[in-house]
Enzyme design. Structure first.
Site, PDB file in Angstrom:
ATOM      1  N   LYS A 152       0.845  -1.212   0.000  1.00  0.00           N
ATOM      2  CA  LYS A 152       0.000   0.000   0.000  1.00  0.00           C
ATOM      3  C   LYS A 152       0.874   1.253   0.000  1.00  0.00           C
ATOM      4  O   LYS A 152       0.642   2.179  -0.773  1.00  0.00           O
ATOM      5  CB  LYS A 152      -0.894  -0.002   1.246  1.00  0.00           C
ATOM      6  CG  LYS A 152      -1.496   1.350   1.558  1.00  0.00           C
ATOM      7  CD  LYS A 152      -2.353   1.352   2.811  1.00  0.00           C
ATOM      8  CE  LYS A 152      -1.604   1.532   4.111  1.00  0.00           C
ATOM      9  NZ  LYS A 152      -1.238   2.918   4.467  1.00  0.00           N
ATOM     10  N   ASN A 153       1.893   1.264   0.873  1.00  0.00           N
ATOM     11  CA  ASN A 153       2.668   2.498   1.029  1.00  0.00           C
ATOM     12  C   ASN A 153       3.663   2.739  -0.105  1.00  0.00           C
ATOM     13  O   ASN A 153       4.257   3.808  -0.192  1.00  0.00           O
ATOM     14  CB  ASN A 153       3.372   2.516   2.389  1.00  0.00           C
ATOM     15  CG  ASN A 153       2.371   2.736   3.512  1.00  0.00           C
ATOM     16  OD1 ASN A 153       1.219   3.099   3.258  1.00  0.00           O
ATOM     17  ND2 ASN A 153       2.794   2.512   4.743  1.00  0.00           N
TER      18      ASN A 153
ATOM     19  N   CYS B 296      -4.345  12.707  13.674  1.00  0.00           N
ATOM     20  CA  CYS B 296      -5.012  11.424  13.513  1.00  0.00           C
ATOM     21  C   CYS B 296      -4.741  10.589  14.745  1.00  0.00           C
ATOM     22  O   CYS B 296      -4.075  11.045  15.670  1.00  0.00           O
ATOM     23  CB  CYS B 296      -4.581  10.715  12.239  1.00  0.00           C
ATOM     24  SG  CYS B 296      -2.953  10.023  12.330  1.00  0.00           S
TER      25      CYS B 296
ATOM     26  N   ARG C  38       1.062  14.462  13.248  1.00  0.00           N
ATOM     27  CA  ARG C  38       1.426  14.233  11.848  1.00  0.00           C
ATOM     28  C   ARG C  38       1.348  15.472  10.951  1.00  0.00           C
ATOM     29  O   ARG C  38       0.578  15.524   9.988  1.00  0.00           O
ATOM     30  CB  ARG C  38       0.585  13.090  11.266  1.00  0.00           C
ATOM     31  CG  ARG C  38       0.717  11.833  12.098  1.00  0.00           C
ATOM     32  CD  ARG C  38       0.079  10.660  11.461  1.00  0.00           C
ATOM     33  NE  ARG C  38       0.826  10.185  10.337  1.00  0.00           N
ATOM     34  CZ  ARG C  38       0.375   9.265   9.488  1.00  0.00           C
ATOM     35  NH1 ARG C  38      -0.819   8.771   9.663  1.00  0.00           N
ATOM     36  NH2 ARG C  38       1.116   8.860   8.489  1.00  0.00           N
TER      37      ARG C  38
ATOM     38  N   ASP D 235       5.116   0.475  11.904  1.00  0.00           N
ATOM     39  CA  ASP D 235       3.881  -0.133  11.395  1.00  0.00           C
ATOM     40  C   ASP D 235       3.709  -1.590  11.852  1.00  0.00           C
ATOM     41  O   ASP D 235       2.685  -2.207  11.560  1.00  0.00           O
ATOM     42  CB  ASP D 235       3.839  -0.059   9.863  1.00  0.00           C
ATOM     43  CG  ASP D 235       3.622   1.364   9.375  1.00  0.00           C
ATOM     44  OD1 ASP D 235       3.251   2.227  10.186  1.00  0.00           O
ATOM     45  OD2 ASP D 235       3.818   1.614   8.166  1.00  0.00           O
TER      46      ASP D 235
ATOM     47  N   ARG E  21      -8.488  -0.232   5.306  1.00  0.00           N
ATOM     48  CA  ARG E  21      -7.672   0.804   4.659  1.00  0.00           C
ATOM     49  C   ARG E  21      -6.381   0.226   4.118  1.00  0.00           C
ATOM     50  O   ARG E  21      -5.831   0.743   3.142  1.00  0.00           O
ATOM     51  CB  ARG E  21      -7.315   1.891   5.673  1.00  0.00           C
ATOM     52  CG  ARG E  21      -8.454   2.825   5.996  1.00  0.00           C
ATOM     53  CD  ARG E  21      -7.954   3.955   6.855  1.00  0.00           C
ATOM     54  NE  ARG E  21      -6.710   4.467   6.324  1.00  0.00           N
ATOM     55  CZ  ARG E  21      -5.783   5.100   7.035  1.00  0.00           C
ATOM     56  NH1 ARG E  21      -5.964   5.289   8.317  1.00  0.00           N
ATOM     57  NH2 ARG E  21      -4.678   5.536   6.467  1.00  0.00           N
TER      58      ARG E  21
HETATM   59  C1  EPZ Z   1       4.634   6.925   6.375  1.00  0.00           C
HETATM   60  O1  EPZ Z   1       3.884   7.994   6.934  1.00  0.00           O
HETATM   61  C2  EPZ Z   1       3.696   5.759   6.216  1.00  0.00           C
HETATM   62  N1  EPZ Z   1       2.620   6.141   5.328  1.00  0.00           N
HETATM   63  C3  EPZ Z   1       3.162   5.334   7.576  1.00  0.00           C
HETATM   64  O2  EPZ Z   1       2.360   4.180   7.406  1.00  0.00           O
HETATM   65  C4  EPZ Z   1       4.350   4.993   8.494  1.00  0.00           C
HETATM   66  O3  EPZ Z   1       3.875   4.702   9.786  1.00  0.00           O
HETATM   67  C5  EPZ Z   1       5.312   6.173   8.555  1.00  0.00           C
HETATM   68  O4  EPZ Z   1       5.721   6.576   7.218  1.00  0.00           O
HETATM   69  C6  EPZ Z   1       6.574   5.894   9.349  1.00  0.00           C
HETATM   70  O5  EPZ Z   1       7.235   4.790   8.806  1.00  0.00           O
HETATM   71  C7  EPZ Z   1       2.800   6.081   4.008  1.00  0.00           C
HETATM   72  O6  EPZ Z   1       3.853   5.729   3.511  1.00  0.00           O
HETATM   73  C8  EPZ Z   1       1.660   6.432   3.147  1.00  0.00           C
HETATM   74  P1  EPZ Z   1       6.687  10.307   8.381  1.00  0.00           P
HETATM   75  P2  EPZ Z   1       4.450   9.479   6.917  1.00  0.00           P
HETATM   76  O7  EPZ Z   1       6.553  11.606   7.639  1.00  0.00           O
HETATM   77  O8  EPZ Z   1       5.319   9.666   5.748  1.00  0.00           O
HETATM   78  C9  EPZ Z   1       6.978  13.648  11.776  1.00  0.00           C
HETATM   79  C10 EPZ Z   1       0.505   2.770   7.884  1.00  0.00           C
HETATM   80  O9  EPZ Z   1       0.021   2.223   8.910  1.00  0.00           O
HETATM   81  N2  EPZ Z   1       6.834  14.646  10.696  1.00  0.00           N
HETATM   82  O10 EPZ Z   1       7.857   9.458   8.062  1.00  0.00           O
HETATM   83  O11 EPZ Z   1       3.298  10.382   7.112  1.00  0.00           O
HETATM   84  C11 EPZ Z   1       5.731  12.805  11.961  1.00  0.00           C
HETATM   85  O12 EPZ Z   1       4.760  13.471  12.735  1.00  0.00           O
HETATM   86  C12 EPZ Z   1       1.045   4.160   7.956  1.00  0.00           C
HETATM   87  O13 EPZ Z   1       0.528   2.230   6.770  1.00  0.00           O
HETATM   88  C13 EPZ Z   1       6.904  15.976  10.978  1.00  0.00           C
HETATM   89  O14 EPZ Z   1       7.117  16.397  12.124  1.00  0.00           O
HETATM   90  O15 EPZ Z   1       5.341   9.467   8.215  1.00  0.00           O
HETATM   91  C14 EPZ Z   1       6.275  11.556  12.591  1.00  0.00           C
HETATM   92  O16 EPZ Z   1       6.418  11.757  13.970  1.00  0.00           O
HETATM   93  C15 EPZ Z   1       0.625   4.988   9.081  1.00  0.00           C
HETATM   94  N3  EPZ Z   1       6.750  16.880   9.958  1.00  0.00           N
HETATM   95  C16 EPZ Z   1       7.662  11.431  11.936  1.00  0.00           C
HETATM   96  O17 EPZ Z   1       7.971  12.726  11.412  1.00  0.00           O
HETATM   97  C17 EPZ Z   1       6.526  16.492   8.665  1.00  0.00           C
HETATM   98  O18 EPZ Z   1       6.396  17.351   7.771  1.00  0.00           O
HETATM   99  C18 EPZ Z   1       7.757  10.427  10.795  1.00  0.00           C
HETATM  100  O19 EPZ Z   1       6.645  10.629   9.937  1.00  0.00           O
HETATM  101  C19 EPZ Z   1       6.454  15.111   8.376  1.00  0.00           C
HETATM  102  C20 EPZ Z   1       6.622  14.211   9.423  1.00  0.00           C
END
Ligand code: EPZ
Length: 418
Positions: free
Chosen positions: A22-23, A116, A121, A306, A398
């Protein structure tokens, strides 16, 4: 609303085929917006988030032909470079279209994702990186509005913290920017590597995907191609834990063993047997009650956040005390109170869950709060005594393709009820 009814206590045995990631499929679909030529994507998993992304592409003006696991996207002209609130609120990954829309059309309007279940996020890192590429970005009425009428230009970007979709968004913007972009502290996840491979097939020039430094030489246009999405490492990991928690014996087919290596190490430490049977097959079996093993979630190649909820469910039934530390998201323990309703003994202390394994979980009515939390409740239900009824299964839908059918095929007593 659908629920899942599980009668626990059956060891799982047999073979499970893993679907497309999915991701990885989500950014791949967004990448199709970067060219006016047709792009055919294969092994797209038919899960709800993918349907949302497909609707989003259609909203922007792309046409899609969806057949089985294949999607043919033609993004001839994009009259409506926008991601509206109604779509973004159901799937935060909608922000993945920001970079491609901006690069292709010079403007984009994307609804700000709210918080969420697993944390705040924000997308501030996506925004500041796109600004570094020359975009003018304003925020009003809940939308991020980005403009680059003269096009984007390459820049040096250093992420303050590693972000998966942030890295993907910026790669997709930079492939059509003028000159060179260097991304430092980039995410190394397999999904980022798969996106880079797709973009390279489309004519992009990208080096270093899978390492912390990615270099991109912008090109003036991209072309159509075909691409097969990588297997879903979180689905594979969930079934590996299903074998372990039920003291079962599963062959996990069509997976990439390297992508679940961190989980394999922890499962072995806990007493599970994990062996590679060929390049794409893992065999996972457990005979007796497992021992505790600590985990700390980290960016790839560390232990995936995850899979944290699912591993926590496993530790809830293991012998001894396991410390589960979540470093990626601030609120990813929503499954803990539900597991406690099933008899688990887990104490939360900030970003740690202290899990004291119990000899037996008991079936109960529980509520799914997010995608992976739901999976942990399914796993607990598979081993709990008696019946478990899981409400709000739409979270599970999802990201997991027919999970109850796949589990039933290897011996689980599980069915969907309305
Ligand atoms: C991706 O989310 C995945 N989603 C998530 O999968 C996964 O849990 C996550 O990466 C971490 O591995 C997809 O790929 C579609 P991040 P993403 O930006 O990219 C902070 C699932 O269950 N952050 O790597 O949104 C954030 O809050 C899902 O399939 C900021 O502060 O995660 C988090 O604490 C859920 N500012 C950390 O960084 C930003 O602009 C990592 O988030 C972006 C992120």
């Amino acid at each position: 609303m659908d629920k899942l009814l599980i009668r626990g206590g059956r060891p799982l045995a047999g073979e499970v085929e893993i679907g497309g990631s999915k991701n990885a499929a989500l950014p791949a679909l967004a990448a199709c917006l970067l060219t006016d030529q047709p792009v055919r994507l294969k092994r797209i998993p038919p899960v709800r988030d993918i349907g949302t992304m497909e609707r989003l592409l259609a909203w922007t003006g792309a046409s899609l032909q969806i057949e089985g696991g294949e999607v043919l996207v033609r993004a001839g002209s994009l009259e409506n470079p926008e991601a509206p609130y109604d779509l973004v609120k159901t799937m935060r990954a909608s922000s993945l279209v920001l970079g491609p829309l901006l690069a292709r059309t010079g403007r984009a309007r994307v609804s700000m994702p709210g918080g969420c279940a697993i944390g705040a996020r924000p997308i501030n890192l996506h925004i500041s990186a796109l600004e570094a590429l020359g975009a003018r970005i304003t925020q009003s009425h809940g939308y991020v509005e980005a403009e680059a009428p003269q096009g984007l230009r390459g820049a040096e970007i250093r992420f303050d913290r590693i972000t998966v979709t942030g890295t993907e968004d910026v790669i997709m913007a930079a492939v059509l920017a003028a000159g060179e972009t260097v991304i430092e502290n980039a995410a190394r996840e397999p999904e980022v590597q798969d996106l880079a491979l797709l973009l390279t097939k489309m004519g992009a020039q990208i080096e270093g995907a899978g390492t912390p430094t990615i270099r991109i030489q912008g090109v003036s246009r991209l072309h159509g191609t075909e691409h097969v999405i990588i297997p879903d490492r979180v689905e594979a990991g969930t079934f590996m834990i299903a074998a372990a928690i039920t003291a079962g014996d599963l062959r996990i087919r069509d997976c990439v063993p390297e992508h679940v290596h961190a989980l394999t190490l922890r499962l072995r430490q806990a007493g599970t047997e994990v062996s590679e049977e060929g390049p794409c097959t893992l065999r996972v079996s457990a005979r007796e009650r497992l021992r505790s093993a600590d985990i700390t979630t980290e960016e790839y190649p560390g232990f995936a956040t995850d899979l944290q909820a699912q591993f926590t469910a496993l530790m809830a039934t293991a012998q001894g005390i396991a410390i589960v530390t979540e470093t990626i998201f601030e609120n990813r323990f929503m499954h803990v109170p539900e597991l406690a309703r099933m008899g688990a003994n887990i104490r939360l202390e900030g970003r740690q869950a202290i899990v004291a394994g119990v000899a037996e979980l008991a079936g109960a009515q529980v509520i799914a709060s997010d995608l992976r939390a739901s999976a942990s409740l399914v796993l607990a239900g598979l081993v709990a005594r008696g019946e478990t009824l899981i409400d709000r299964v739409y979270h599970l839908d999802r990201g997991y393709e027919r999970i109850e059918e796949k589990l039933a095929a290897v011996g689980a007593d599980i069915r969907r009820v309305q």
